[in-house]
Design a protein around this motif. Sequence first.
Motif, short mmCIF file in Angstrom:
data_model
loop_
_atom_site.label_atom_id
_atom_site.label_comp_id
_atom_site.label_asym_id
_atom_site.label_seq_id
_atom_site.Cartn_x
_atom_site.Cartn_y
_atom_site.Cartn_z
N TYR A 182 -8.18 18.57 10.14
CA TYR A 182 -8.21 17.30 10.88
C TYR A 182 -6.99 17.06 11.74
O TYR A 182 -6.91 16.04 12.41
N TYR A 183 -6.01 18.00 11.72
CA TYR A 183 -4.92 17.87 12.70
C TYR A 183 -4.43 19.25 13.11
O TYR A 183 -4.45 20.20 12.33
N LEU B 294 1.39 22.46 -2.99
CA LEU B 294 1.22 23.65 -2.14
C LEU B 294 1.07 23.15 -0.71
O LEU B 294 0.06 22.55 -0.34
N ASP C 205 -1.68 19.86 -3.32
CA ASP C 205 -1.59 18.98 -2.15
C ASP C 205 -0.11 18.89 -1.78
O ASP C 205 0.74 19.56 -2.37
N ASN D 277 -4.66 10.93 1.78
CA ASN D 277 -4.85 11.44 0.42
C ASN D 277 -5.08 10.33 -0.61
O ASN D 277 -4.97 10.56 -1.80
N TRP E 120 -13.05 11.31 0.22
CA TRP E 120 -13.77 11.58 1.47
C TRP E 120 -15.15 12.14 1.14
O TRP E 120 -15.34 12.83 0.13
N ALA F 127 -11.98 20.56 0.75
CA ALA F 127 -12.88 19.59 1.41
C ALA F 127 -12.09 18.81 2.46
O ALA F 127 -11.02 18.26 2.18
N ASP F 128 -12.63 18.78 3.65
CA ASP F 128 -12.12 17.94 4.75
C ASP F 128 -10.63 18.17 5.03
O ASP F 128 -9.86 17.22 5.18
N GLY G 16 -5.51 20.95 -0.62
CA GLY G 16 -5.66 19.59 -0.06
C GLY G 16 -6.55 18.71 -0.93
O GLY G 16 -7.45 18.04 -0.46
N TRP H 299 0.56 23.98 3.03
CA TRP H 299 -0.07 25.10 3.75
C TRP H 299 0.97 25.80 4.63
O TRP H 299 1.80 25.17 5.28
N SER I 244 -15.78 15.71 0.10
CA SER I 244 -15.44 16.14 -1.27
C SER I 244 -16.62 15.87 -2.21
O SER I 244 -16.86 16.63 -3.15
C1 SAM Z 1 -8.82 14.26 4.64
S1 SAM Z 1 -7.88 14.52 3.17
C2 SAM Z 1 -9.10 15.24 2.09
C3 SAM Z 1 -8.75 15.04 0.64
C4 SAM Z 1 -9.80 15.53 -0.34
N1 SAM Z 1 -9.97 16.96 -0.23
C5 SAM Z 1 -11.11 14.80 -0.12
O1 SAM Z 1 -11.97 15.37 0.57
O2 SAM Z 1 -11.26 13.66 -0.60
C6 SAM Z 1 -6.86 15.94 3.56
C7 SAM Z 1 -5.91 16.35 2.45
O3 SAM Z 1 -5.11 17.44 2.89
C8 SAM Z 1 -3.76 17.21 2.49
N2 SAM Z 1 -2.86 17.91 3.41
C9 SAM Z 1 -2.63 17.62 4.72
N3 SAM Z 1 -1.74 18.45 5.26
C10 SAM Z 1 -1.39 19.30 4.27
C11 SAM Z 1 -0.49 20.41 4.23
N4 SAM Z 1 0.21 20.78 5.31
N5 SAM Z 1 -0.36 21.09 3.07
C12 SAM Z 1 -1.06 20.69 1.97
N6 SAM Z 1 -1.94 19.66 1.95
C13 SAM Z 1 -2.09 18.96 3.10
C14 SAM Z 1 -3.63 15.69 2.57
O4 SAM Z 1 -2.52 15.21 1.82
C15 SAM Z 1 -4.97 15.24 2.04
O5 SAM Z 1 -4.98 15.11 0.65
#
Ligand code: SAM
Length: 226
Positions: free
Chosen positions: A147-148, A123, A92, A37, A41, A143-144, A71, A125, A44
């Motif tokens: 990823y896990y 928030l 986030d 974060n 990315w 956005a993005d 996120g 998820w 976005s």
């Molecule tokens: C790859 S980053 C993308 C950030 C932004 N959207 C961008 O594209 O630049 C993924 C984002 O999802 C947030 N995130 C990951 N797991 C999360 C969860 N369980 N609940 C809320 N946010 C989460 C991370 O903190 C991060 O900011």
Amino acid sequence: MSHRSTFQLNDLFPREIDIEVCLKTLKIFQKLEGDVNCVVWDASLVLAKYLETMCQSKPDFLSGVRVLELGSGLGVVGLTAATLGAQVTLTDLPEALPLLRLNIAENKSKIGSMGGYAIAESLVWGDTNSEIQKQEFDMIVMADCVYYEDAINPLIETLKCLNNTINKKPTIYLTQELRDSDIQKKLWSVFYEKLSEFFFIEKIPEEQQHVNYRSSDILLLKIIKK
Ligand SMILES: C[S@@+](CC[C@H](N)C(=O)[O-])C[C@H]1O[C@@H](n2cnc3c(N)ncnc32)[C@H](O)[C@@H]1O
């Protein structure tokens, strides 16, 4: 507060992002080092620039629209929407909020001058008891965020719950970078399959996206609850 939530101002560097349609420039602070974060990315930028492209052809596309971003990271998408006139709640994990709020504060006067508004809230998820889940939104952006593995079901639950509390279903715009590794490919196909059980999914073709901010590696989807 975890150690990841704090930052020193000299660990940050600004990145400027032009919003050509309204001649404003967002200033987004990133960290030199940190978690996912802490950087902007590419997905976005594709989504932010798509919103801008939509406003070019339909100037009231975001005016007064209630937008929720999931996120948000550093907030590029949500801050762009707010600068284009939307009322945006950026969300986030709790540890991402200090830097996200710094970025909102940095751009507040630009956003206000365009009639928009932005706040940041936690928030997580899958937390379906969150107060945010009880609010109404016209649009959801993300956005993005795929990823896990552990996040897939909670993310889908959050999207389903947000859509249950309102009369008019919000439109979801999602961008996702399709990464090459087998694990990332598998994650995306599991997410997509689960999402399509509950949502209609439309792929927005590259030719409808911003001419300089589109990529065959980044999917842009428009999603509505079935
Ligand atoms: C790859 S980053 C993308 C950030 C932004 N959207 C961008 O594209 O630049 C993924 C984002 O999802 C947030 N995130 C990951 N797991 C999360 C969860 N369980 N609940 C809320 N946010 C989460 C991370 O903190 C991060 O900011």
